[in-house]
Structures are given as structure tokens and as C-alpha cells.
Design a protein around this motif. Sequence first.
Motif, PDB file in Angstrom:
ATOM      1  N   ILE A 156      20.806  33.321 -32.104  1.00 30.50           N
ATOM      2  CA  ILE A 156      22.272  33.390 -32.052  1.00 30.50           C
ATOM      3  C   ILE A 156      22.710  33.710 -30.626  1.00 30.50           C
ATOM      4  O   ILE A 156      22.241  34.664 -30.021  1.00 30.50           O
ATOM      5  CB  ILE A 156      22.798  34.468 -33.015  1.00 30.50           C
ATOM      6  CG1 ILE A 156      22.439  34.118 -34.472  1.00 30.50           C
ATOM      7  CG2 ILE A 156      24.305  34.633 -32.875  1.00 30.50           C
ATOM      8  CD1 ILE A 156      22.798  35.210 -35.458  1.00 30.50           C
ATOM      9  N   THR A 157      23.629  32.921 -30.104  1.00 27.09           N
ATOM     10  CA  THR A 157      24.139  33.143 -28.754  1.00 27.09           C
ATOM     11  C   THR A 157      25.561  33.695 -28.745  1.00 27.09           C
ATOM     12  O   THR A 157      26.001  34.228 -27.727  1.00 27.09           O
ATOM     13  CB  THR A 157      24.095  31.849 -27.935  1.00 27.09           C
ATOM     14  OG1 THR A 157      24.848  30.830 -28.632  1.00 27.09           O
ATOM     15  CG2 THR A 157      22.656  31.367 -27.766  1.00 27.09           C
ATOM     16  N   ALA A 158      26.286  33.572 -29.856  1.00 27.82           N
ATOM     17  CA  ALA A 158      27.634  34.133 -29.946  1.00 27.82           C
ATOM     18  C   ALA A 158      28.044  34.209 -31.413  1.00 27.82           C
ATOM     19  O   ALA A 158      27.593  33.408 -32.241  1.00 27.82           O
ATOM     20  CB  ALA A 158      28.643  33.300 -29.169  1.00 27.82           C
ATOM     21  N   VAL A 159      28.880  35.200 -31.720  1.00 30.86           N
ATOM     22  CA  VAL A 159      29.412  35.384 -33.077  1.00 30.86           C
ATOM     23  C   VAL A 159      30.910  35.596 -32.977  1.00 30.86           C
ATOM     24  O   VAL A 159      31.384  36.383 -32.147  1.00 30.86           O
ATOM     25  CB  VAL A 159      28.776  36.602 -33.784  1.00 30.86           C
ATOM     26  CG1 VAL A 159      29.291  36.723 -35.217  1.00 30.86           C
ATOM     27  CG2 VAL A 159      27.261  36.531 -33.749  1.00 30.86           C
ATOM     28  N   GLU A 160      31.665  34.908 -33.818  1.00 23.32           N
ATOM     29  CA  GLU A 160      33.079  35.200 -33.979  1.00 23.32           C
ATOM     30  C   GLU A 160      33.272  35.847 -35.343  1.00 23.32           C
ATOM     31  O   GLU A 160      32.735  35.370 -36.351  1.00 23.32           O
ATOM     32  CB  GLU A 160      33.926  33.932 -33.856  1.00 23.32           C
ATOM     33  CG  GLU A 160      33.906  33.344 -32.450  1.00 23.32           C
ATOM     34  CD  GLU A 160      34.761  32.098 -32.323  1.00 23.32           C
ATOM     35  OE1 GLU A 160      35.408  31.717 -33.325  1.00 23.32           O
ATOM     36  OE2 GLU A 160      34.774  31.506 -31.229  1.00 23.32           O
ATOM     37  N   LEU A 161      34.038  36.942 -35.399  1.00 24.09           N
ATOM     38  CA  LEU A 161      34.224  37.646 -36.667  1.00 24.09           C
ATOM     39  C   LEU A 161      35.556  38.361 -36.683  1.00 24.09           C
ATOM     40  O   LEU A 161      36.137  38.664 -35.630  1.00 24.09           O
ATOM     41  CB  LEU A 161      33.093  38.641 -36.908  1.00 24.09           C
ATOM     42  CG  LEU A 161      33.072  39.940 -36.106  1.00 24.09           C
ATOM     43  CD1 LEU A 161      32.244  40.985 -36.841  1.00 24.09           C
ATOM     44  CD2 LEU A 161      32.500  39.719 -34.720  1.00 24.09           C
ATOM     45  N   VAL A 162      36.025  38.623 -37.907  1.00 26.01           N
ATOM     46  CA  VAL A 162      37.216  39.430 -38.118  1.00 26.01           C
ATOM     47  C   VAL A 162      36.758  40.842 -38.435  1.00 26.01           C
ATOM     48  O   VAL A 162      35.975  41.062 -39.366  1.00 26.01           O
ATOM     49  CB  VAL A 162      38.073  38.876 -39.265  1.00 26.01           C
ATOM     50  CG1 VAL A 162      39.299  39.760 -39.495  1.00 26.01           C
ATOM     51  CG2 VAL A 162      38.505  37.450 -38.960  1.00 26.01           C
ATOM     52  N   THR A 163      37.232  41.798 -37.655  1.00 30.43           N
ATOM     53  CA  THR A 163      36.818  43.187 -37.834  1.00 30.43           C
ATOM     54  C   THR A 163      37.714  43.874 -38.866  1.00 30.43           C
ATOM     55  O   THR A 163      38.676  43.292 -39.384  1.00 30.43           O
ATOM     56  CB  THR A 163      36.866  43.938 -36.501  1.00 30.43           C
ATOM     57  OG1 THR A 163      38.203  43.876 -35.974  1.00 30.43           O
ATOM     58  CG2 THR A 163      35.903  43.324 -35.501  1.00 30.43           C
ATOM     59  N   ALA A 164      37.410  45.133 -39.158  1.00 33.63           N
ATOM     60  CA  ALA A 164      38.123  45.871 -40.203  1.00 33.63           C
ATOM     61  C   ALA A 164      39.606  46.036 -39.891  1.00 33.63           C
ATOM     62  O   ALA A 164      40.420  46.163 -40.820  1.00 33.63           O
ATOM     63  CB  ALA A 164      37.475  47.236 -40.396  1.00 33.63           C
ATOM     64  N   ASP A 165      39.993  46.016 -38.628  1.00 36.46           N
ATOM     65  CA  ASP A 165      41.409  46.155 -38.279  1.00 36.46           C
ATOM     66  C   ASP A 165      42.133  44.814 -38.202  1.00 36.46           C
ATOM     67  O   ASP A 165      43.277  44.736 -37.760  1.00 36.46           O
ATOM     68  CB  ASP A 165      41.566  46.918 -36.968  1.00 36.46           C
ATOM     69  CG  ASP A 165      40.864  46.245 -35.797  1.00 36.46           C
ATOM     70  OD1 ASP A 165      40.339  45.126 -35.989  1.00 36.46           O
ATOM     71  OD2 ASP A 165      40.829  46.843 -34.706  1.00 36.46           O
ATOM     72  N   GLY A 166      41.455  43.749 -38.640  1.00 40.12           N
ATOM     73  CA  GLY A 166      42.083  42.437 -38.686  1.00 40.12           C
ATOM     74  C   GLY A 166      42.021  41.648 -37.399  1.00 40.12           C
ATOM     75  O   GLY A 166      42.603  40.569 -37.299  1.00 40.12           O
ATOM     76  N   GLU A 167      41.290  42.129 -36.416  1.00 39.48           N
ATOM     77  CA  GLU A 167      41.210  41.463 -35.116  1.00 39.48           C
ATOM     78  C   GLU A 167      40.098  40.421 -35.121  1.00 39.48           C
ATOM     79  O   GLU A 167      39.006  40.664 -35.642  1.00 39.48           O
ATOM     80  CB  GLU A 167      40.934  42.497 -34.028  1.00 39.48           C
ATOM     81  CG  GLU A 167      40.892  41.909 -32.620  1.00 39.48           C
ATOM     82  CD  GLU A 167      40.598  42.946 -31.566  1.00 39.48           C
ATOM     83  OE1 GLU A 167      40.532  42.580 -30.372  1.00 39.48           O
ATOM     84  OE2 GLU A 167      40.418  44.129 -31.922  1.00 39.48           O
ATOM     85  N   LEU A 168      40.380  39.253 -34.554  1.00 33.18           N
ATOM     86  CA  LEU A 168      39.351  38.225 -34.373  1.00 33.18           C
ATOM     87  C   LEU A 168      38.630  38.501 -33.062  1.00 33.18           C
ATOM     88  O   LEU A 168      39.254  38.511 -31.992  1.00 33.18           O
ATOM     89  CB  LEU A 168      39.969  36.830 -34.352  1.00 33.18           C
ATOM     90  CG  LEU A 168      38.991  35.666 -34.169  1.00 33.18           C
ATOM     91  CD1 LEU A 168      38.003  35.595 -35.326  1.00 33.18           C
ATOM     92  CD2 LEU A 168      39.730  34.340 -34.026  1.00 33.18           C
TER      93      LEU A 168
END
Length: 241
Positions: A24-36
Motif C-alpha cells: 500500500i502506498t496511500a490510503v484515503e479514509l473518513v475519520t471519526a470526526d467526518g474528515e476525509l
Amino acid sequence: MVGYSLGGGIGWLARRHGLAANSITAVELVTADGELVRADADHEPDLFWALRGGGGSFGVVTALEMSLVGLAEVYAGSVMWPAEHASELFHAYREWAAEVPTAMTSGFRFLCLPPIPEVPEPLRGVPGSNSPLLMVALRHLGGALATAPEGAGALGSLAGAYALYGVGVPMAPEMAGAIHAHLDRVIDAVEPWSAGRDYLNFAERPGDASSGFSPEGYRRLRYVKAHVDPDDLFQASHPVR
């Protein structure tokens, strides 16, 4: 693909190329506070480290970027024998597996398939063990799986020569207890040879996530969890709290 990679990922090229998590070279995710958030080696490096093998406790992954492996050809297949030859075959497999190159990843498994039309007729209802498990299997480790690459994530390598796992499907609610009891019997039987670590991607039963990591690694995972999800919004099967 996402869960497989976040939890480590032992593919059929693993002895040559290691765990999928470290591709894996990068991950995009939504965190607990709703931030991408985008996490990679230069952005959110602690979170990027945790996501590569640390499981699903850190957010909702919306995208992965990975390094791929090019293959000119693939050789694969399986061979089946009656279970009464198991002892002889196990010894032969152990000797063979000790000498094969890292390009070869293999497994050895017992099958106990139900007598239903979806199963080929010669395999229905045999080796006759009366076990509620469909399968007990070994996956050959070693090779690139034994050493963490530079810049590895939370799960950089796996200890031990083999991973052991069992599979049971509760076709009716009353089967669940027997399946769990037989899984426990398998674990107890091989405990003297345990490397002392669980591979959590193969552990479907909820459990203690600390069993999958070194003490230092688990402490770092908890540090990252406290930073991105202090209220434990995300609950994985093996939660990092």
C-alpha cells in the motif's frame, strides 16, 4: 480487498513479495470526526503506518493505492488424497516445503465437506471424522514474510513457518457451539508449537488485537487510535482501543 490488505494480506505470492499491506502506498479514509484524510509516507505518517496491517479500527477506507506485481505466467492447482494417508503426506509435505524456492507459496488442508449437491460427488461426506469443521489448513510462511521491509507498516512480517486456521459454517444455530469447541481443540493440540502470535486476518472470532503485534507495535497502534478515534467509534472484530 480492503479488509484483506488492512489486516496484512497473505496472498499466493507472499513468500516472494511479502504481505499485501506493505504494498500500500496511500490510503484515503473518513475519520471519526467526518474528515476525509489521505495518509501516505509524507502525510499522516503514523496513521499510514497503523493502517498497513493494523486492521479496521481507524476509519472508513474509501480508496487504496498499491504497488502491483507483474507476472508473465502463473502455475497453480491442487491435489487431493484420501485422509487415511495424512501422516505419510504430512511428512512428505514438510520435507518438500523446506526446500522450495520463495516463488512457491503452498498450503496443506483437511477437508470435511457436507453431502450436498454443490459438492462434487467423490468429495461429499468424506474423511468421516464427524467434525463440524469444513477445513483445517496450514499456509506456508517464511521467505519475504519473515522479514519486515524498510518502511513497513504495523504488520511488517510474520513469525513462524506456517499459519494454521480452521473454518466452520453454522448452517443451523445449534451448530455454532460444536464449531467453536472443535476450533478450540485444534488450537489446544498445536499450542506447544505456537510462535506466540495470532494472524488476525485469519481470526474471524472476536478477540484481543494485542495478540497480533509486538508489545511496542500495539502500544503505537493505541497511540494512533487515541489520536484519530478517541471515543472508539469504529469497532473492528479485533478492536484497538
